[in-house]
Design a protein around this motif. Structure first.
Motif, PDB file in Angstrom:
ATOM      1  N   THR A 286       3.651   8.544   1.110  1.00 15.35           N
ATOM      2  CA  THR A 286       2.712   7.867   1.243  1.00 15.35           C
ATOM      3  C   THR A 286       2.679   8.300   2.635  1.00 15.35           C
TER       4      THR A 286
ATOM      5  N   TYR B  74      -2.152   2.783  -2.737  1.00 14.16           N
ATOM      6  CA  TYR B  74      -2.412   2.140  -1.254  1.00 14.16           C
ATOM      7  C   TYR B  74      -4.260   2.614  -1.526  1.00 14.16           C
TER       8      TYR B  74
ATOM      9  N   ALA C 211       0.981  -1.262  -0.361  1.00 14.75           N
ATOM     10  CA  ALA C 211       0.434  -0.335  -0.082  1.00 14.75           C
ATOM     11  C   ALA C 211       1.070   1.459  -0.377  1.00 14.75           C
TER      12      ALA C 211
ATOM     13  N   THR D  29       0.276  -5.689   5.485  1.00 14.28           N
ATOM     14  CA  THR D  29       0.815  -4.827   3.777  1.00 14.28           C
ATOM     15  C   THR D  29       2.172  -5.333   4.609  1.00 14.28           C
TER      16      THR D  29
ATOM     17  N   VAL E 179      -1.674   3.318   6.504  1.00 14.30           N
ATOM     18  CA  VAL E 179      -1.752   3.868   5.387  1.00 14.30           C
ATOM     19  C   VAL E 179       0.119   5.290   6.122  1.00 14.30           C
TER      20      VAL E 179
END
Lengths: 109, 513
Positions: free
Chosen positions: B287, B228, B223, B250, B310
């Motif tokens: 991210t 993501y 992600a 993840t 995330v």
């Protein structure tokens, strides 16, 4: 022969990508199947295109067909088959539960 | 004998899963016991493996005694075993929450749970790229079913997106595998590491393409921005135990990136050396920042936690993206912290949402919940943990990452993004916490609970909070034992950056130092 296979691969992939980008679940499922056909063919020809060559070691023979991609592609086909079955059931479930076959579950006119 | 231990973490969940399927008529209680026993045994196996590899040994296991590079090998080194331990500890906590009732909403929860563990353990142990694909598919197929477990409108919709995007990812994985096999003639990771360095100039472009395709696939699993978008919806709408278990999902992407891009496309890879170095750090920074924007913009508590996941992936990849021993070591330390903390937060969010009644986890002024002080204190602790304030492991993790970045040319940027996004996270969580706990309306007049009802409620809360507290304790252990954990992390990073020992272990099929 190589050119023909390359064209087939390209067409399958292009169709797959186009269909996956559609907004209805059925074309998306079809697109996934097209992509998996493309990748299976791709894996198979990665052992190079040969005709009439033995896949196992024999005396006095120097040219072989590569047996490994055939084993790989068999695994990939089985997995792809299971995944397609799963995604079809899921798409049907989504259709029943959400009342339409839009990938976002919202039907807009 | 010791070598057979390497395959045990793969076989145990497989056997447990199949036995659970056969025992499905025996009632939920038997299934719960069997599932818990299997997970506890996996912790034991992981601990045994840890003591076997702690001295720097790399254990290679040739499945069916077909020697590398022709057969499939399983390899246990420090990083693999570290991931196995994290998975086993996490799954025990998650499972002990699931047996409070989350496993009861649909069929075969425990079967799927064990098969998911099979896929995870296999992916961490395998030394073969195609085998990695197969284990990915196993863990994904189990995760699809777990994600949809219990059903529901939102869940079905988020589930469909999750399944389709992962199927596309699997196809790309196969294309990359095909290219690598076609050019280099092998899929054994150690053999690939040797062959990649000898790529002829005309094939460099193709091999790099395969490398980048693989990076795309792993970035999707992990992600990373911009891949993501499947995560928040999927994690926010699935059941809490599943969301908590997915905290490790993840990390499979993170593990794969760390493994492939140190072993195959690492320093020694000749023309493809450090293939993704230029990409990883910018993507990680973005991210982290975008994840925190999502945390600020969330409308539901569980959505907020999903965005925190995330963001923590962003932090993790900043550490890995530094591509230095200190950076990777910081990542190895940060990885279990982020896994345990986000799993604990998901479970806590679910407990709070259940007690709030009609509002659920929506950020609306709701009624006062019972045991408000206790839950509030836990929420606060979790927030401190996730955002990275002292004295918990989040702070140490962030500090290690920034410390590792000191000599990096883009230090101001890294420092800025990490600190600003931590502040954003703090503001967002403080806001949601005060909304849930302070601005609550007094509870409507209800007939007072009887003594027995209150007792039952208290007992349920204690059982439900046990996994949250255990996960918190694991994070505290990470702080208390930070010295020895960091020693291990540094040794892991050093081992990863010297792939010669790994290659040697695979080809000589034995214990190598």
């Amino acid at each position: 022969m190589e050119a023909l296979i390359a064209i087939i691969l390209g067409t399958l992939t292009a169709c797959g990508v186009y269909l996956i980008l559609r907004a209805r679940t059925f074309p998306v499922v079809l697109g996934l199947t097209f992509l998996s056909y493309a990748v299976n063919l791709f894996l198979l020809i990665m052992g190079r295109l040969t005709v009439g060559k033995p896949p196992i070691i024999l005396e006095g023979i120097t040219d072989y067909a590569d047996p490994l991609p055939q084993a790989l592609v068999l695994t990939a086909i089985v997995i792809g088959f299971a995944m397609t079955a799963f995604v079809i059931v899921l798409a049907l479930k989504a259709y029943v539960r959400l009342g339409n076959d839009h990938v976002d579950g919202t039907h807009k006119l | 004998m010791i070598n057979h231990l390497v395959i045990a973490p793969v076989l145990l969940p497989l056997l447990a899963g199949v036995s659970l399927l056969l025992l499905r008529g025996r009632g939920l209680k038997t299934q719960r016991v069997l599932s818990l026993v299997s997970v506890i045994m996996q912790i034991g196996l992981a601990a045994a493996l840890l003591s076997a590899v702690n001295g720097g040994e790399i254990l290679a296991y040739a499945v069916g005694n077909w020697q590398a590079p022709f057969g499939i090998v399983l390899v246990a080194d420090r990083l693999s075993v570290w991931m196995l331990i994290i998975t086993a500890l996490l799954s025990l906590c998650v499972l002990s929450y699931a047996v409070c009732g989350g496993d009861n909403t649909g069929k075969h929860f425990h079967v799927l749970f064990q098969l998911q563990l099979l896929g995870l353990n296999g992916a961490f142990l395998t030394g073969d790229l195609f085998n990695l694909f197969v284990f990915f598919e196993i863990l994904l197929l189990a995760s699809y079913s777990l994600l949809l477990h219990g059903g529901g409108r939102q869940r079905t919709k988020a589930g469909f997106h999750f399944v389709v995007i992962n199927l596309v990812g699997s196809t790309l994985f196969l294309f990359a595998v095909g290219i690598l096999y076609g050019i280099l003639g092998t899929l054994n990771m150690a053999d690939l590491a040797v062959k990649v360095a000898q790529t002829t100039p005309e094939d460099v472009f193709l091999v790099s393409t395969a490398g980048f395709l693989l990076f795309g696939v792993f970035a999707l699993k992990a992600a990373l921005l911009p891949l993501y978008t499947w995560l928040p919806a999927a994690y926010a709408h699935t059941s809490a135990p599943v969301a908590a278990l997915f905290a490790i999902m993840t990390k499979v992407g993170a593990y794969s990136i760390l493994r492939i891009y140190t072993l195959i496309f690492g320093e020694q890879a000749g023309p493809e050396a450090n293939l993704i170095e230029a990409w990883l750090l910018p993507m990680a920074l973005m991210t982290l920042f975008v994840g925190m924007l999502g945390v600020l913009a969330s409308t539901h508590l569980r959505q907020q936690v999903a965005y925190l996941v995330v963001a923590s992936i962003g932090s993790l990849f900043i550490a890995l993206g530094l591509n230095t021993e200190a950076g990777i070591a910081a990542g190895v330390y940060y990885l279990p912290h982020s896994t345990f903390a986000s799993a604990g937060f998901f479970i806590l969010a679910d407990i709070i949402a259940k007690r709030r009644g009609a509002e659920g986890d929506k950020f609306e002024i709701g009624t006062k919940i019972s045991y408000q002080r206790l839950l509030g204190a836990l929420f606060f602790t979790m927030a401190v943990l996730m955002v990275g304030l002292p004295p918990l492991s989040g702070f140490i993790g962030k500090f290690l990452i920034l410390n590792a970045a000191i000599s990096h040319p883009s230090l101001p940027l890294i420092m800025g993004v990490v600190l600003v996004s931590s502040f954003m996270g703090l503001v967002a969580i403080a806001r949601s916490g005060s909304l849930i706990f302070y601005r609550a309306l007094p509870a409507p007049e209800k007939p007072p609970l009887t003594e027995a009802e209150m007792k039952a409620d208290r007992k349920l809360l204690v059982i439900e909070l046990l996994p949250v507290i255990s996960l918190l304790m694991l994070c505290i252990v990470l702080v208390v034992c930070a010295g020895s954990v960091m020693e291990f992390a540094h040794a892991t990073a050093a081992q990863l950056l010297q792939p010669a020992a790994y290659i040697d272990a695979v080809f000589n099929d034995g214990v190598t130092r």
